[in-house]
Design a protein around this motif. Structure first.
Motif, mmCIF file in Angstrom:
data_model
loop_
_atom_site.group_PDB
_atom_site.id
_atom_site.type_symbol
_atom_site.label_atom_id
_atom_site.label_comp_id
_atom_site.label_asym_id
_atom_site.label_seq_id
_atom_site.Cartn_x
_atom_site.Cartn_y
_atom_site.Cartn_z
ATOM 1 N N ASP A 73 0.793 -1.186 -0.207
ATOM 2 C CA ASP A 73 0.007 0.059 0.024
ATOM 3 C C ASP A 73 1.167 1.504 0.009
ATOM 4 O O ASP A 73 0.618 2.464 -0.667
ATOM 5 C CB ASP A 73 -0.832 -0.360 1.359
ATOM 6 N N PHE A 74 1.771 0.888 0.698
ATOM 7 C CA PHE A 74 2.358 2.232 0.697
ATOM 8 C C PHE A 74 3.875 2.750 -0.802
ATOM 9 O O PHE A 74 3.660 4.137 -0.835
ATOM 10 C CB PHE A 74 4.000 2.369 2.304
ATOM 11 N N ALA A 82 2.275 7.098 -7.123
ATOM 12 C CA ALA A 82 1.116 8.028 -7.338
ATOM 13 C C ALA A 82 1.430 9.095 -6.086
ATOM 14 O O ALA A 82 1.250 10.115 -7.230
ATOM 15 C CB ALA A 82 -0.187 7.662 -6.318
ATOM 16 N N SER A 83 2.034 9.398 -5.396
ATOM 17 C CA SER A 83 2.452 10.877 -5.313
ATOM 18 C C SER A 83 3.481 12.279 -6.126
ATOM 19 O O SER A 83 3.455 12.511 -5.954
ATOM 20 C CB SER A 83 2.671 11.008 -3.968
ATOM 21 N N LEU A 84 4.478 10.399 -7.028
ATOM 22 C CA LEU A 84 5.200 10.863 -7.809
ATOM 23 C C LEU A 84 4.963 11.328 -8.938
ATOM 24 O O LEU A 84 5.245 12.704 -9.468
ATOM 25 C CB LEU A 84 6.527 9.529 -7.742
ATOM 26 N N PHE A 85 4.019 10.467 -9.249
ATOM 27 C CA PHE A 85 3.350 10.174 -10.979
ATOM 28 C C PHE A 85 2.370 11.375 -10.699
ATOM 29 O O PHE A 85 1.812 12.349 -12.056
ATOM 30 C CB PHE A 85 3.297 8.666 -10.996
ATOM 31 N N THR A 86 1.381 11.827 -9.318
ATOM 32 C CA THR A 86 0.291 12.615 -10.267
ATOM 33 C C THR A 86 0.748 14.725 -8.935
ATOM 34 O O THR A 86 0.747 15.086 -9.542
ATOM 35 C CB THR A 86 -1.390 12.133 -9.144
ATOM 36 N N GLU A 87 2.048 13.799 -8.734
ATOM 37 C CA GLU A 87 2.710 15.261 -7.556
ATOM 38 C C GLU A 87 1.585 16.105 -7.027
ATOM 39 O O GLU A 87 1.375 16.957 -6.963
ATOM 40 C CB GLU A 87 2.832 16.553 -8.841
ATOM 41 N N SER A 88 0.668 15.097 -6.229
ATOM 42 C CA SER A 88 -0.204 15.880 -5.410
ATOM 43 C C SER A 88 0.888 15.674 -3.556
ATOM 44 O O SER A 88 1.271 13.955 -3.622
ATOM 45 C CB SER A 88 -1.576 14.721 -5.388
ATOM 46 N N PRO A 89 0.452 16.540 -3.206
ATOM 47 C CA PRO A 89 0.479 16.570 -1.820
ATOM 48 C C PRO A 89 -0.425 15.527 -1.099
ATOM 49 O O PRO A 89 0.383 14.398 0.137
ATOM 50 C CB PRO A 89 0.731 18.232 -1.132
ATOM 51 N N ILE A 140 0.603 5.916 6.313
ATOM 52 C CA ILE A 140 0.752 4.321 6.055
ATOM 53 C C ILE A 140 2.377 4.653 6.804
ATOM 54 O O ILE A 140 2.420 3.119 7.375
ATOM 55 C CB ILE A 140 0.131 4.453 4.741
ATOM 56 N N LEU A 141 3.305 4.687 6.914
ATOM 57 C CA LEU A 141 4.676 4.473 7.107
ATOM 58 C C LEU A 141 4.359 4.392 8.591
ATOM 59 O O LEU A 141 5.503 4.103 8.888
ATOM 60 C CB LEU A 141 5.628 5.702 6.671
ATOM 61 N N LEU A 142 3.524 5.381 8.935
ATOM 62 C CA LEU A 142 3.572 5.540 10.628
ATOM 63 C C LEU A 142 3.104 4.169 10.919
ATOM 64 O O LEU A 142 3.427 3.505 12.100
ATOM 65 C CB LEU A 142 2.731 6.521 11.077
ATOM 66 N N GLY A 143 1.733 3.725 10.431
ATOM 67 C CA GLY A 143 1.374 2.400 10.949
ATOM 68 C C GLY A 143 2.482 0.967 10.267
ATOM 69 O O GLY A 143 2.492 0.183 10.919
ATOM 70 N N ILE A 144 2.936 1.362 9.398
ATOM 71 C CA ILE A 144 4.312 0.228 9.892
ATOM 72 C C ILE A 144 5.556 0.029 10.645
ATOM 73 O O ILE A 144 5.544 -0.830 11.708
ATOM 74 C CB ILE A 144 4.950 0.869 8.263
ATOM 75 N N TYR A 145 5.795 1.352 11.081
ATOM 76 C CA TYR A 145 6.331 1.187 11.935
ATOM 77 C C TYR A 145 5.666 0.699 12.934
ATOM 78 O O TYR A 145 6.513 0.573 14.417
ATOM 79 C CB TYR A 145 7.129 2.270 11.900
#
Length: 144
Positions: free
Chosen positions: A29-30, A36-43, A52-57
């Motif tokens: 998922d991450f 998607a953030s890289l290709f759409t340039e959406s923050p 998600i990264l916080l959840g993974i940690y």
């Protein structure tokens, strides 16, 4: 070993196995959200990736509060998909696909809820064992 100790070991095995399943799903998922953030340039996708990264940690460290970040993300994702189904005029195939994704997200949330339940039951000493790399001799992948 007495019965209570066997039960504790079962809970530790279930927590460890559920964590591995959730980590695999959350990492996938991450990666998709980061791409998607890289290709759409959406923050928005980048912020979602951080949640998600916080959840993974939290999953990796058996931390209850941080693990709930992934659950919050899943709840918002399901709500947004439901809303989009009503406001976007799409094909039948898209609607079926979206419902399948919603069911899958609900299943992931259910697994996360089980994992958080295991964290509540285990003592601090048992959680420290898990954090320090304890692993069962034989493990299974938790699907339900």
């Amino acid at each position: 070993m007495d019965i209570e100790n066997n039960n504790v070991i079962d809970v530790k095995v279930n927590a460890w196995s559920t964590k591995r399943t959730l980590l695999l799903i959350a990492c996938i998922d991450f990666i998709f959200n980061l791409l998607a953030s890289l290709f759409t340039e959406s923050p928005v996708y980048f912020i979602v990736s951080l949640v998600i990264l916080l959840g993974i940690y939290g999953l990796q460290q058996y931390k209850y509060c941080l693990s709930t970040f992934y659950g919050v993300y899943l709840i918002f994702q399901v709500l947004v998909r439901f809303i989009l189904l009503f406001y976007i005029d799409t094909s039948t195939l898209f609607i079926i696909f979206t419902y399948c994704i919603i069911v899958f997200d609900i299943w992931i949330f259910w697994l996360l809820k089980k994992f958080l339940g295991y964290l509540k039951v285990l003592s601090d000493e048992e959680l420290d064992d898990l954090r320090n790399g304890w692993a069962p001799n034989v493990f299974t992948v938790i699907y339900y």
